[in-house]
Enzyme design. Structure first.
Site, PDB file in Angstrom:
ATOM      1  N   SER A   1      30.660 -16.302 -74.116  1.00 20.93           N
ATOM      2  CA  SER A   1      29.729 -17.004 -75.003  1.00 20.93           C
ATOM      3  C   SER A   1      28.316 -17.104 -74.464  1.00 20.93           C
ATOM      4  O   SER A   1      27.397 -17.436 -75.209  1.00 20.93           O
ATOM      5  CB  SER A   1      30.253 -18.412 -75.290  1.00 20.93           C
ATOM      6  OG  SER A   1      31.381 -18.345 -76.114  1.00 20.93           O
TER       7      SER A   1
ATOM      8  N   LYS B   1      25.916 -15.301 -76.405  1.00 19.61           N
ATOM      9  CA  LYS B   1      25.399 -15.869 -77.657  1.00 19.61           C
ATOM     10  C   LYS B   1      23.933 -16.256 -77.520  1.00 19.61           C
ATOM     11  O   LYS B   1      23.160 -16.179 -78.470  1.00 19.61           O
ATOM     12  CB  LYS B   1      26.210 -17.111 -78.045  1.00 19.61           C
ATOM     13  CG  LYS B   1      27.649 -16.831 -78.472  1.00 19.61           C
ATOM     14  CD  LYS B   1      28.430 -18.135 -78.666  1.00 19.61           C
ATOM     15  CE  LYS B   1      29.880 -17.866 -79.064  1.00 19.61           C
ATOM     16  NZ  LYS B   1      30.694 -19.093 -79.067  1.00 19.61           N
TER      17      LYS B   1
ATOM     18  N   TYR C   1      31.269  -8.108 -82.083  1.00 15.42           N
ATOM     19  CA  TYR C   1      31.171  -9.386 -81.377  1.00 15.42           C
ATOM     20  C   TYR C   1      32.081  -9.401 -80.145  1.00 15.42           C
ATOM     21  O   TYR C   1      31.711  -9.925 -79.095  1.00 15.42           O
ATOM     22  CB  TYR C   1      31.493 -10.521 -82.341  1.00 15.42           C
ATOM     23  CG  TYR C   1      31.554 -11.862 -81.675  1.00 15.42           C
ATOM     24  CD1 TYR C   1      30.405 -12.476 -81.190  1.00 15.42           C
ATOM     25  CD2 TYR C   1      32.774 -12.523 -81.526  1.00 15.42           C
ATOM     26  CE1 TYR C   1      30.467 -13.709 -80.575  1.00 15.42           C
ATOM     27  CE2 TYR C   1      32.842 -13.756 -80.909  1.00 15.42           C
ATOM     28  CZ  TYR C   1      31.679 -14.344 -80.424  1.00 15.42           C
ATOM     29  OH  TYR C   1      31.745 -15.566 -79.807  1.00 15.42           O
TER      30      TYR C   1
ATOM     31  N   TYR D   1      29.638 -26.291 -76.161  1.00 20.35           N
ATOM     32  CA  TYR D   1      30.799 -26.594 -76.999  1.00 20.35           C
ATOM     33  C   TYR D   1      30.782 -28.051 -77.463  1.00 20.35           C
ATOM     34  O   TYR D   1      29.731 -28.580 -77.812  1.00 20.35           O
ATOM     35  CB  TYR D   1      32.105 -26.261 -76.262  1.00 20.35           C
ATOM     36  CG  TYR D   1      32.152 -24.825 -75.819  1.00 20.35           C
ATOM     37  CD1 TYR D   1      31.937 -23.786 -76.738  1.00 20.35           C
ATOM     38  CD2 TYR D   1      32.397 -24.477 -74.499  1.00 20.35           C
ATOM     39  CE1 TYR D   1      31.976 -22.458 -76.336  1.00 20.35           C
ATOM     40  CE2 TYR D   1      32.448 -23.147 -74.098  1.00 20.35           C
ATOM     41  CZ  TYR D   1      32.230 -22.148 -75.017  1.00 20.35           C
ATOM     42  OH  TYR D   1      32.269 -20.850 -74.627  1.00 20.35           O
TER      43      TYR D   1
ATOM     44  N   VAL E   1      33.551 -19.042 -71.760  1.00 19.13           N
ATOM     45  CA  VAL E   1      34.911 -19.264 -71.257  1.00 19.13           C
ATOM     46  C   VAL E   1      35.261 -18.367 -70.083  1.00 19.13           C
ATOM     47  O   VAL E   1      36.311 -18.534 -69.470  1.00 19.13           O
ATOM     48  CB  VAL E   1      35.989 -19.081 -72.355  1.00 19.13           C
ATOM     49  CG1 VAL E   1      35.883 -20.170 -73.395  1.00 19.13           C
ATOM     50  CG2 VAL E   1      35.921 -17.706 -72.960  1.00 19.13           C
TER      51      VAL E   1
END
Lengths: 306, 306, 306, 306
Positions: free
Chosen positions: B65, B68, B190, B242, B260
């Site tokens: 992530s 992102k 992705y 998160y 993660v």
């Protein structure tokens, strides 16, 4: 080169004037609905003691949820991290008075800035002080250096009449064992707390200790240690502006706490506290012109924390 | 007096060692579950060019992530505020892969750092570039000044096998009209994006432009204007970790993005970028030792933004 | 005194005519949106073999969710109570295609009549039969005693194009481990299942075994034992009409299953099966004129189960 | 051939004995927690006047939510369909005291058998009668032909002490404008209503008018017209047994209303009313042995409505 804050505040006042007719006055508290909407005040308290103001900066308004910040600071200064056993510190992602998350979380409010959380903080204070509402008022008088701050009985009574949702929240927390006082006492005390009237100059001064790492700048009284003060600011940034914390951080970039009376207190850590007020609200319950004024302030002064 | 960063990083490394056995490796991606858990790296990139590192700071790990953030920066640099029509910027208040809020919000993800939001950003990039995953990789190579960064095919394939929830999210957004590309293409792209491998030294360098108001510090390439860069940092602070953004801001007080794979990138605006990595996660999916290391860093250096 | 069903059906037809212009055609499946809205059919199959019909009772329409009943009956006849390990039997209290409850319940659909539940039933059949969609078609041909029943390729293809929400549901269940087949196979098979075309006379006949305690009345083939047949009827009553099961039971008082094609099959246990069809739907997705026709039928014949 | 009900009841009593040690006594009302758990009563009232009973059928127990049925029948007999403007008639799909759906539905309870709905019914009665609780008691005395029915003050006081969730529900509805009386009056009246004590023989007789199409069988007093009586039975079937209505209909197949005191009243329309009682509850709040006894009854007598 020093920033000419007076010039900036005057310029912001001119800029936001077209917004004053817009926005929606909070009408679920009848007394608040009577406020003349086309008012706007802004005040800056610099940590060196200089104060700047523009517009209706000396007109008092109903502090409402802005008092949650001072209730939290008072409770945190006395109880420390123990308060986090009874209230979380995560953004809610839901309207400020939602019962849904509270039920899912078995009566633990998401953060101290939603109504459920402020009721728990009030309950914590009610275990320490004879009257939690008066304790918060005295605390605000102290940090604002203004003994004339007081409750507004008309607002307070009006608020008590329409407090059904707060009663629902408090009874639900009582059912889950997360409210120790009597429901009536806590809700009524909370209504009085919300009715405290203050103006922008006073509010900016009252917030100064949070910009000054927990210490009142003029007499060096330590309210919170620097680490706790930073943590409170972090909680403000992520949770202080209802369901719009992300948008507010994006646009304004300062820790802030707003109220449905139209007031907002925001902080530039290490430099200043700034208070704005204008009664018309946006769809999230934050002052429409006030939010825009803060956005302009951080743009014009390049004073975002980011 | 200058801060001795090397001393601080070495000291943090010693402090977090007892935590390395704890934490839970992400096991829903089989390939990630194979990582040796007792690893820890930390690296600081100061805007003056000096770099400090300790532990396994040159061992590459799966960025997951963390990518992102770079996908968002790339999309934001090209599309500007238009991206906010398709994705919000509010904290989610729900686990990172929840379908509930997405359904309530009619397919508009809550923010670009939850999976739904990252899929929309990937979709936006897929309309501009031949392959969005490669565009993100090239962008990361550029801002990290490291041409050898690459996808990890084992992770990527493993991730595609277990991407059912991402497919569910993508199909739901497609149903609401908020995904323009083919579902398969976007989800697969992705998965590849997430598989990019990087180490702490590279990651700290890659984040430097965000600490430097949008400009790459060594060659003055402007990726984002200062205002946009600040806004991105604000979004990181409120949404980057998160469902623990409030807690993370409270403890660490820096804008950060976690993954993660155990990596976290965090920023001290105007000063430095810091990357940590340790595979064991806490219950929110953030690196356990990594979060603790960052909390210690801001305490030891007094470098919170608040 | 015997009831003159023909007279009653003719009279109902006249009564509902003003409603035929009203209602909303299901438009999320483009092919269904092409149906001429002012059609209405009604047919009764009495267990003694007599059949009554009025209106467009021999015009075939898209069975859609009505096929869920036959899929369930087939699965239940083969697997018995084992099916309830993978699907519940409680009313949903939410729209028929909601992902929220499914996520909360960790991939166990609330009942077999919402889309998630029908996909699980399809998956159960796909483990037993080479092609679950063909198995359901053959089963319907058998119980309707009508070999010409068939899929409608135009509807089926149209449905596959717009099946994003069903894909989302299926992927979410796959993620939770409650779908054994390949997602594509199950969703496509389910789209074909839904496309089966049938008319009111055929549908009433197809439902006769459920009114007859599980046994086909004309050849005494036992599909379900009496106890299982009653249980299926109970599930229909509490869950068969989307989010309006309570209202439907209140107004009509018969176990029934509806579809967005505008068809409804209902049962008077021990006496008859009744099928109605009219394409215009009410806000819950049930046929507007069809529901009214059934309400009139139970009022005129005093045939509610209550 | 006539059914030997006495034999069946005796046999059921033997069958359920092993279950009496199981089940969980409702413990959130302290007074109810004192009940000796190993009790079981069952009684049938046939419309021809014959009564059958077994076990502790003449021991009174706390009717609790079973009174909701009589409150609803009374309100429906006076106000007719007007009551549905203030309360829905759909199964809830959520625990019986959930605030979530109530908030989503803006204060309109899902059905009259959840607490929120029963509070609204109580409020409707409070507008018609001097005291709604006494009106319900008098109504139950009439339909049970038993003047000695009465409130149990110990239960009622115990219930008032722990009524926080009901207060939360009532305040929330007040906030939405769906409660006309004072919150305290309605909640207290509702607590008294719930405390009515009754035994199985009396309860079966009290339900007889609902099995008899709305007319008291021994004196032909019409409480409800046949259509209204059927509709009430339909609402019972879909909503009468908390979050287990689907399962209950599947297993038992009769309209029924249960209470946390362990009592259940069920109806075979046109034939009989049956009451069971045993204090141990299953996870849904329905009597464990009572539900099993009803399941056995419909199996042994083949008396399901389906």
């Amino acid at each position: 080169m020093a920033i000419n804050y007076q010039l900036i505040l005057d310029s912001i006042y001119e800029e936001v004037k077209p917004l004053l007719a817009k926005g929606r006055i909070a009408n679920y508290i009848p007394e608040l609905a009577k406020v003349e909407p086309r008012q706007f005040g802004i005040a800056v308290y610099c940590l060196d003691g200089r104060t700047y103001a523009a517009g209706d900066a000396e007109v008092r308004f109903s502090a409402q949820s802005v008092t949650k910040l001072f209730g939290l600071a008072l409770a945190f200064s006395r109880e420390g991290d123990a308060i986090w056993k009874r209230v979380g510190r995560e953004p809610s992602g839901n309207p400020f008075n939602s019962l849904y998350q509270l039920e899912l979380a078995k009566g633990i409010p998401r953060n101290p800035f939603i109504n459920a959380g402020a009721l728990v903080i009030h309950d914590i204070l009610a275990q320490r002080f004879v009257q939690a509402d008066i304790a918060i008022l005295q605390f605000m008088r102290t940090v604002a250096r203004e003994a004339s701050l007081d409750f507004d009985p008309a607002v307070w009574h009006s608020e008590e009449q329409t407090a059904h949702r707060n009663y629902a929240i408090a009874h639900l927390m009582k059912d889950f064992g997360n409210l120790h006082g009597r429901v009536e006492d806590i809700v009524r005390g909370y209504c009085r707390q919300c009715s405290i009237a203050i103006n922008c100059v006073e509010l900016a001064r009252a917030g100064a200790f949070l910009a000054n790492h927990g210490t009142v700048p003029w007499d060096f009284t330590r309210i919170l240690d620097p680490s706790s003060s930073k943590r409170l600011n972090a909680a403000m940034l992520t949770c202080g502006t209802y369901d719009a914390a992300g948008d507010f951080a994006y646009r304004v970039g300062l820790p802030a706490k707003s109220g449905v009376g139209g007031g907002i207190i925001a902080l530039v850590p290490g430099e200043l506290a700034i208070a704005v007020w204008s009664p018309g609200l946006d769809e999230n319950g934050n002052s429409l012109a006030g939010t825009m004024a803060l956005e302009r302030f951080t743009t014009l002064t390049a004073r975002s924390i980011f």
